[in-house]
Motif scaffolding. Structure first.
Motif, short mmCIF file in Angstrom:
data_model
loop_
_atom_site.label_atom_id
_atom_site.label_comp_id
_atom_site.label_asym_id
_atom_site.label_seq_id
_atom_site.Cartn_x
_atom_site.Cartn_y
_atom_site.Cartn_z
N VAL A 1 45.84 40.42 31.15
CA VAL A 1 46.72 40.22 32.30
C VAL A 1 46.19 40.96 33.52
CG1 VAL A 1 49.03 40.65 33.21
CG2 VAL A 1 48.76 39.77 30.90
N LEU B 1 44.61 39.13 36.67
CA LEU B 1 45.21 39.12 37.99
C LEU B 1 44.23 39.69 39.02
CD1 LEU B 1 47.95 38.20 39.08
CD2 LEU B 1 48.60 40.59 39.18
N LEU C 1 47.43 43.55 27.89
CA LEU C 1 47.33 44.15 29.22
C LEU C 1 45.94 43.93 29.81
CD1 LEU C 1 49.25 47.49 28.62
CD2 LEU C 1 49.87 45.71 30.25
N MET D 1 52.12 46.98 36.93
CA MET D 1 51.32 46.83 35.71
C MET D 1 50.74 48.15 35.25
SD MET D 1 49.54 43.17 35.93
CE MET D 1 48.69 43.60 37.38
N LEU E 1 52.35 45.74 43.68
CA LEU E 1 52.30 44.67 42.69
C LEU E 1 51.52 45.15 41.47
CD1 LEU E 1 52.84 41.41 42.60
CD2 LEU E 1 50.39 41.34 42.79
#
Lengths: 546, 213
Positions: free
Chosen positions: B152, B156, B149, B43, B39
């Motif tokens: 994010v 996360l 980025l 990214m 996951l």
């Protein structure tokens, strides 16, 4: 194979609950893999029928040029929903969640999956995802209209409920991951004594390979979808070209999941075929190890071919020919399987029952789908056929003609085991024939239209396509009739069908050693496995057992 | 070897629904962690692509991040990984009190991490640097992407820290309730594995955002 004697008087899993409840709660809160498998069966069949109805409505719209029954925006949302429902709600979970849940533990001689409660959770996660799709239809903004690929930048710009619908896909992915983890652990930890890896039935092998793809591929779509939602909510710029982002990167991330997902869809189906053919040909499967290994090979090579979906979206030429080459390589293990199935039938004493007829239909349809895949995998022809009806026809032949027909084959093969009753053979066989005719009318015409240049996803078309579109629409009615007859027969047989014995087909894998329907924990005593999985010499011993 | 253990396991129990398989439970956890790595992998891939595309602007934007707070948070998170490991070791050695203490310390460290993160994000937002802000949109594309980025990926990661805290609190409850005992501590071990993963991902985020300048 099984030395536990078959006890007829034992209560089956319908009569005996795994928890303290009775009635509906004993199903909704069950941890029994068979009950969960059946709950999946009912839920997934429901969504399949919804998807079919949407498909028929789309075909009806396309029966004549111009507006027929709906406007263009409705058509856009319908083809998106058809894709989302059929892919995420039907075909990806279909075989593993229903038949994998029900038969994988039985076939390896286990009493349940490794994590029974997690299994129930993944069912509810699936239901939650389905509910989210449903909610997204009714929120202001209207249903999603991006196509099931959610391509950027349109999916950021569209004012429809994109975020809700793709969050549903994220949730469904979670369910898929949990199922995958459960199956891999089950195969590693719960095989019965004597059940070595190379004595596992081929359906177990296929489901095992699928579970690995579910684990490895799904998180990538998860993060991709999450990034699209964040992009829509906050305007971060990761994929939005206006802010410096790269839409092609989105396509790479999307297809690096969604291509292996194609193998999540087809591999379990191939496993079912490898179960059905030996049983009805009364012959050990030809090239057992080759079939088992080709499942793993497909799972592995299937990872390296994603960019063949992107030949026209602007990659370097080197990347394009490398991905084209790799795409051809993935055809090899699929070919190995098809040849081995055909070789198994050679000199077999074939008993053409309904499941076997579905498999025959599968081999024809899947071969057409596979060979046209090579046409699309070649760079030069792909540039001509990209995003035309040819592609639509190709993936319907592989997905529906492949996995869809095998879904029905599995249903007919295992129906007596799951419900303890037989269905009526004549209507079942008529349904296979009608399905085959309707299917080819519906989709083969699309190969021709695609070759002539009809683009996919278009609401309207030029008059020269009118005849072929009409034939296609009529085909969709025949196909729907076939499905109606098939389901009607099965549902009627649930109550009125003749009682089935423990082994109506003369199969030899472990599920045919136990009563139909199976008792709550499958085996009174965990069996010790001594035979190869498709060794029909044991049929005589089995008769003595019961 | 696998077979013997399976057979042994089956003989000890009459029903699958009460069976206990520690090796299986840990195998399942490792598979799940594998999906978590993938996951974040998506990214990291996006980061790599854009770093390659806009090397200079990423460098300029990175200088605005507060390396001090980043370092402090790294130390905190690494220490919390140690305490969770000590908590597992303590219950193995039948020291319930120490195990509870160490697990509570882990939760405290996790909260400290989040408080630091809060101040760090708030400082950036006060300067008008957040996705979609006028200040950020006025800058070149590379910087927009860097901060996008940044929010994010650390966001996360922060979500994972938050989930981790909830998991650890459950473990604390199980420890106190004697659901986790010296001969049945796989739950705690699995929670610890998850916490190590949260730590591990930070170990990659820290240099990528704060140190490469």
């Amino acid at each position: 194979m099984a030395n536990g004697a078959v006890a007829i008087e034992e209560k089956n899993f319908y009569q005996q609950s795994t928890n303290k409840y009775s009635g509906i709660l004993s199903w909704l809160l069950t941890t029994d893999h068979k009950r969960i498998g059946l709950m999946y069966l009912y839920t997934i069949s429901f969504f399949f029928i919804v998807g079919v109805i949407i498909g028929i409505l789309m075909r009806l719209e396309l029966i004549a040029p111009g507006k027929t029954i709906m406007d263009a925006q409705t058509y856009n949302t319908l083809f998106t929903l058809h894709g989302v429902i059929m892919i995420f709600l039907f075909i990806v979970p279909g075989l593993p969640a229903i038949f994998g849940n029900f038969f994988l533990p039985i076939q390896i001689g286990a009493r349940d999956v490794a994590f029974p409660r997690l299994n129930l959770l993944s069912y509810y996660v699936y239901v939650a995802g389905a509910i989210l799709v449903f909610i997204s239809l009714f929120l202001p903004g209207g249903p999603i209209d991006t196509g099931w690929t959610f391509y950027i930048p349109y999916s950021v710009r569209s004012s429809t409920n994109v975020s809700m619908a793709i969050f549903a896909a994220f949730v469904l992915g979670f369910s898929s991951i949990l199922t995958g983890i459960n199956f891999v652990t089950t195969v590693h930890r719960l095989r019965a004594p004597g059940m070595t890896f190379f004595k596992m039935p081929l359906f177990v092998w296929a489901t095992y390979a699928t579970a690995w793809i579910q684990i490895i591929a799904t998180p990538v779509i998860g993060i991709t979808i999450l990034l699209v939602i964040i992009e829509r909510a906050f305007g971060v710029g990761i994929f939005d070209p206006a802010l410096g982002g790269d839409p092609i990167l989105y396509q790479h991330l999307f297809w690096i999941y969604s291509h292996p997902a194609v193998y999540i869809m087809i591999l379990p189906a191939m496993g079912v075929v490898s179960e059905i053919i030996p049983t009805f040909a009364r012959r050990t499967i030809f090239g057992y190890k080759a079939i088992a290994m080709s499942s793993l090979a497909i799972a592995f090579v299937g990872y390296l071919v994603w960019a063949h979906h992107m030949f026209t979206s602007g990659m370097s030429d080197t990347a394009r020919w490398i991905f084209s080459l790799l795409t051809f390589i993935v055809a090899l293990p699929s070919g190995v399987k098809v040849f081995n199935w055909v070789a198994t039938m050679y000199k077999g004493s074939i008993d053409p029952q309904t499941p076997f007829l579905w498999v025959m239909s599968f081999i024809v349809l899947f071969s057409i789908g596979g060979l046209t895949g090579l046409v699309l995998g070649s760079l030069a022809t792909d540039v001509h056929l990209h995003d035309t009806y040819f592609v639509v026809a190709h993936f319907h032949y592989v997905m529906f003609g492949g996995t869809g027909t095998i879904f029905f084959a599995a249903l007919h093969y295992w129906f007596p085991k799951m419900f303890g009753r037989m269905y009526f053979k004549k209507p079942a066989n008529i349904a296979v024939l009608l399905f085959f005719i309707g299917f080819n009318m519906l989709y083969f015409t699309k190969f021709i239209m695609g070759y002539m240049g009809m683009p996919r996803r278009y609401y309207d078309y030029l008059p020269q396509f009118a005849t072929l579109q009409e034939i296609s629409t009529v085909g969709s009615w025949i196909l729907a009739l076939a499905i109606f007859i098939m389901l009607g027969n099965l549902i009627y047989s649930l109550r009125k069908g003749p009682k089935a014995g423990p082994n109506p087909w003369g199969g030899v894998t472990l599920e045919w050693h136990i009563p139909s329907p199976p008792p709550m924990e499958n085996f009174k005593e965990i069996p010790t496995v001594t035979h190869e999985p498709y060794d029909f010499s044991q049929l005589k011993e089995m008769k003595n057992e019961s | 070897m696998n077979h013997n253990s399976v057979a042994g396991n089956e003989n000890n129990h009459t029903a699958a629904h009460v069976h206990r398989d520690d090796v299986g439970a840990k195998l399942g956890m490792w598979l799940f962690l594998f999906t978590e790595v993938l996951l974040f992998g998506g990214m990291f891939l996006a980061y790599a692509v854009y770093r390659y595309q806009y090397p200079d602007q990423f460098r300029i934007a990175a200088m605005e991040l507060n390396t001090g707070i980043g370092t402090l948070n790294t130390v905190i998170l690494l220490t919390s990984s140690l305490t969770v490991a000590l908590s597992i070791a303590a219950i193995q050695k039948k020291n319930k009190f120490l195990s509870i203490l160490m697990l509570s310390l882990t939760v405290v460290f996790a909260l400290m991490f989040m408080v630091n993160k809060y101040f760090e994000w708030m400082a950036k937002i006060d300067h008008g640097i957040f996705p979609g802000s006028e200040e950020l949109l006025g800058r070149p594309n590379g910087q927009i992407l860097f901060f996008g980025l940044y929010y994010v990926m650390t966001g996360l990661h922060g979500l994972h820290v938050f989930i981790g805290v909830i998991v650890l609190l459950f473990m604390l409850y199980f420890l106190i309730k004697n659901d986790i005992t010296p001969d049945n501590y796989t739950k705690l071990e699995n929670a610890g594995l998850y916490w190590h993963l949260v730590d591990l991902i930070w170990i990659f985020l820290f240099p990528l955002f704060y140190l490469i300048q």
